[in-house]
Design an enzyme around this catalytic site. Structure first.
Site, PDB file in Angstrom:
ATOM      1  N   SER A 178     -10.375   5.474  -4.546  1.00  0.00           N
ATOM      2  CA  SER A 178     -11.343   6.563  -4.697  1.00  0.00           C
ATOM      3  C   SER A 178     -10.903   7.593  -5.744  1.00  0.00           C
ATOM      4  O   SER A 178     -11.706   8.044  -6.559  1.00  0.00           O
ATOM      5  CB  SER A 178     -11.555   7.229  -3.343  1.00  0.00           C
ATOM      6  N   LYS A 181      -2.202  -1.469  -3.840  1.00  0.00           N
ATOM      7  CA  LYS A 181      -3.053  -0.286  -3.783  1.00  0.00           C
ATOM      8  C   LYS A 181      -2.209   0.973  -3.881  1.00  0.00           C
ATOM      9  O   LYS A 181      -1.197   1.039  -3.186  1.00  0.00           O
ATOM     10  CB  LYS A 181      -3.787  -0.333  -2.445  1.00  0.00           C
ATOM     11  N   TYR A 207     -15.393   0.811  -6.571  1.00  0.00           N
ATOM     12  CA  TYR A 207     -16.663   1.487  -6.289  1.00  0.00           C
ATOM     13  C   TYR A 207     -17.639   1.307  -7.446  1.00  0.00           C
ATOM     14  O   TYR A 207     -18.815   1.603  -7.316  1.00  0.00           O
ATOM     15  CB  TYR A 207     -16.416   2.980  -6.003  1.00  0.00           C
ATOM     16  N   ARG A 246     -10.732   9.724   2.060  1.00  0.00           N
ATOM     17  CA  ARG A 246     -10.572  10.397   3.359  1.00  0.00           C
ATOM     18  C   ARG A 246     -11.712  11.382   3.591  1.00  0.00           C
ATOM     19  O   ARG A 246     -12.127  11.602   4.728  1.00  0.00           O
ATOM     20  CB  ARG A 246      -9.197  11.079   3.429  1.00  0.00           C
ATOM     21  N   LYS A 296       1.309  10.198   5.389  1.00  0.00           N
ATOM     22  CA  LYS A 296       1.415   8.827   5.906  1.00  0.00           C
ATOM     23  C   LYS A 296       2.698   8.143   5.437  1.00  0.00           C
ATOM     24  O   LYS A 296       2.768   6.922   5.408  1.00  0.00           O
ATOM     25  CB  LYS A 296       0.161   8.037   5.486  1.00  0.00           C
ATOM     26  N   LYS A 310       0.859  -1.190   0.000  1.00  0.00           N
ATOM     27  CA  LYS A 310       0.000   0.000   0.000  1.00  0.00           C
ATOM     28  C   LYS A 310       0.889   1.231   0.000  1.00  0.00           C
ATOM     29  O   LYS A 310       1.705   1.428   0.893  1.00  0.00           O
ATOM     30  CB  LYS A 310      -0.914  -0.015   1.222  1.00  0.00           C
ATOM     31  N   GLU A 360       7.328  -6.675   1.268  1.00  0.00           N
ATOM     32  CA  GLU A 360       6.100  -6.535   2.070  1.00  0.00           C
ATOM     33  C   GLU A 360       5.191  -7.743   1.870  1.00  0.00           C
ATOM     34  O   GLU A 360       4.638  -8.291   2.822  1.00  0.00           O
ATOM     35  CB  GLU A 360       5.335  -5.260   1.662  1.00  0.00           C
TER      36      GLU A 360
HETATM   37  C1  PBG Z   1      -7.100   3.672   5.508  1.00  0.00           C
HETATM   38  C2  PBG Z   1      -7.578   3.355   4.150  1.00  0.00           C
HETATM   39  C3  PBG Z   1      -7.474   4.223   3.078  1.00  0.00           C
HETATM   40  C4  PBG Z   1      -8.082   3.614   1.993  1.00  0.00           C
HETATM   41  C5  PBG Z   1      -8.558   2.354   2.416  1.00  0.00           C
HETATM   42  N1  PBG Z   1      -8.213   2.210   3.778  1.00  0.00           N
HETATM   43  C6  PBG Z   1      -6.924   5.599   3.007  1.00  0.00           C
HETATM   44  C7  PBG Z   1      -5.617   5.902   3.555  1.00  0.00           C
HETATM   45  O1  PBG Z   1      -4.753   5.028   3.717  1.00  0.00           O
HETATM   46  O2  PBG Z   1      -5.395   7.079   3.836  1.00  0.00           O
HETATM   47  C8  PBG Z   1      -8.207   4.234   0.650  1.00  0.00           C
HETATM   48  C9  PBG Z   1      -9.232   3.712  -0.270  1.00  0.00           C
HETATM   49  C10 PBG Z   1      -9.573   4.618  -1.380  1.00  0.00           C
HETATM   50  O3  PBG Z   1      -8.942   5.676  -1.611  1.00  0.00           O
HETATM   51  O4  PBG Z   1     -10.534   4.285  -2.083  1.00  0.00           O
HETATM   52  N2  PBG Z   1      -6.715   2.740   6.359  1.00  0.00           N
END
Ligand code: PBG
Length: 333
Positions: free
Chosen positions: A282, A256, A321, A212, A225, A202, A241
């Protein structure tokens, strides 16, 4: 002497197999089916659904409507839905206690969905960002995200979710060692059958912006992050990982974001041959919807093309989605 060109030049005509629909179907290497889709759903404690401004067409659903959505997804043949809460502000704390509440939004929705729609898989997110008042996925000490202390909370969060009936927990926090701790905690408590799909690779991506917004953590987030999510510049690190998460007991892994990271999917699938998923996140969804609205392309067509590309790259399935719309298009309903 120059070679005499063959009178049959060109000998190989790749357009021959492309010439008709039946032939294209015959030579098609990759298929996209509804079985490949995982539908992420946002749940709200409000008394009606709320649109997510940055995700046109996506709403946060009341628990009631999440049950209805699960019913609809099951009817469409979507194998699993994934739940993400928009925790009320007054329940967000520095230590994310609400994550451990057996009656929080996600656990309530899980129980209700499993009772009403037993044949759909329910996936729950293990991470603290929807529950912290600072928007980070872990506990903090000053500016630092604490790893091992966070893992202790994640362990308890996963157990509470399993007890609510979650079929699969998906740690998305990127702390070191969390898959191992979660597997141990689940097994110790008799939840041997609960799967772990680990967000193994990720990345620290700006494509998560609309998510968010949807869970209400974006405005709260201080800093970024990058001390726990991966650097978009790295690929070998993704393999490390994934190797660790598999060794720690992950049943399947996620890469991701999705489309800009298909090279990672390919390397992971080839190296490990484990169930591998990508999350069309997203920002990717928003990008496609906005471009379609601006007339750049047809949304249905681009949706199916991008989802097929995930499969071609080696994904066993895709978090998207678009899941219900895609299922309808795939099955012509
Ligand atoms: C957080 C989490 C995130 C997403 C899924 N779980 C956002 C982040 O890490 O800030 C993102 C999913 C998306 O953008 O559709 N634990």
């Amino acid at each position: 002497m120059p070679a005499t060109p063959s009178p049959r030049f060109p000998l190989t005509r790749l357009r021959r197999t492309r010439a008709t629909p039946w032939s294209r179907r015959l030579v098609r290497e990759t298929t996209l089916t509804t079985d490949d889709l995982i539908w992420p759903v946002f749940v709200t404690g409000a008394d009606r659904n709320e649109p997510v401004a940055s995700l046109p067409g996506v709403e946060r659903l009341t628990v009631e409507n999440a049950v209805y959505a699960a019913t609809e997804a099951a009817e469409l043949g979507i194998p699993a839905i994934a739940l993400f809460p928009q925790t009320p502000n007054d329940r967000r704390t520095a230590r994310a206690e609400e994550a451990l509440n057996p009656d929080n939004l996600v656990n309530t929705a899980t129980r209700r969905i499993k009772a009403a729609v037993p044949n759909i898989g329910v996936i729950t997110d293990v991470a603290l960002d929807p529950y912290t008042d600072h928007g980070h996925d872990g506990l903090m000490d000053g500016e630092r995200i604490l790893n091992d202390e966070t893992v202790e909370v994640l362990r308890a969060q996963a157990l509470v979710q399993a007890e609510a009936g979650s079929d699969m927990v998906a740690p998305s926090d990127m702390m070191d060692g969390r898959v191992n701790a979660i597997r141990e905690e689940l097994d110790k408590n008799g939840h041997h059958g609960v799967q772990i799909m680990a967000y193994a690779a990720k990345y620290a991506s700006c494509y998560y912006g609309p998510f968010r917004d949807a869970v209400g953590s974006g405005a709260k987030l201080s800093g970024d992050k990058r001390t726990y999510q991966m650097d978009p510049a790295n690929t070998d690190e993704a393999l490390r990982e994934v190797a660790l998460d598999i060794r720690e007991g992950a049943d399947s892994v996620i890469v991701k974001p999705g489309l800009p990271y298909l090279d990672i999917v390919r390397r992971v699938k080839e190296r490990f041959a484990v169930p591998t998923y990508a999350y069309q996140v997203s920002g990717e969804y928003a990008m496609l919807v906005h471009a379609a609205q601006a007339g750049a392309f047809d949304l249905d067509a681009v949706m199916l093309e991008t989802l097929m590309c995930f499969k071609r790259a080696g994904c066993d399935g895709i978090w998207t989605y678009f899941a219900p719309q895609a299922a309808r298009l795939i099955d012509g309903v």
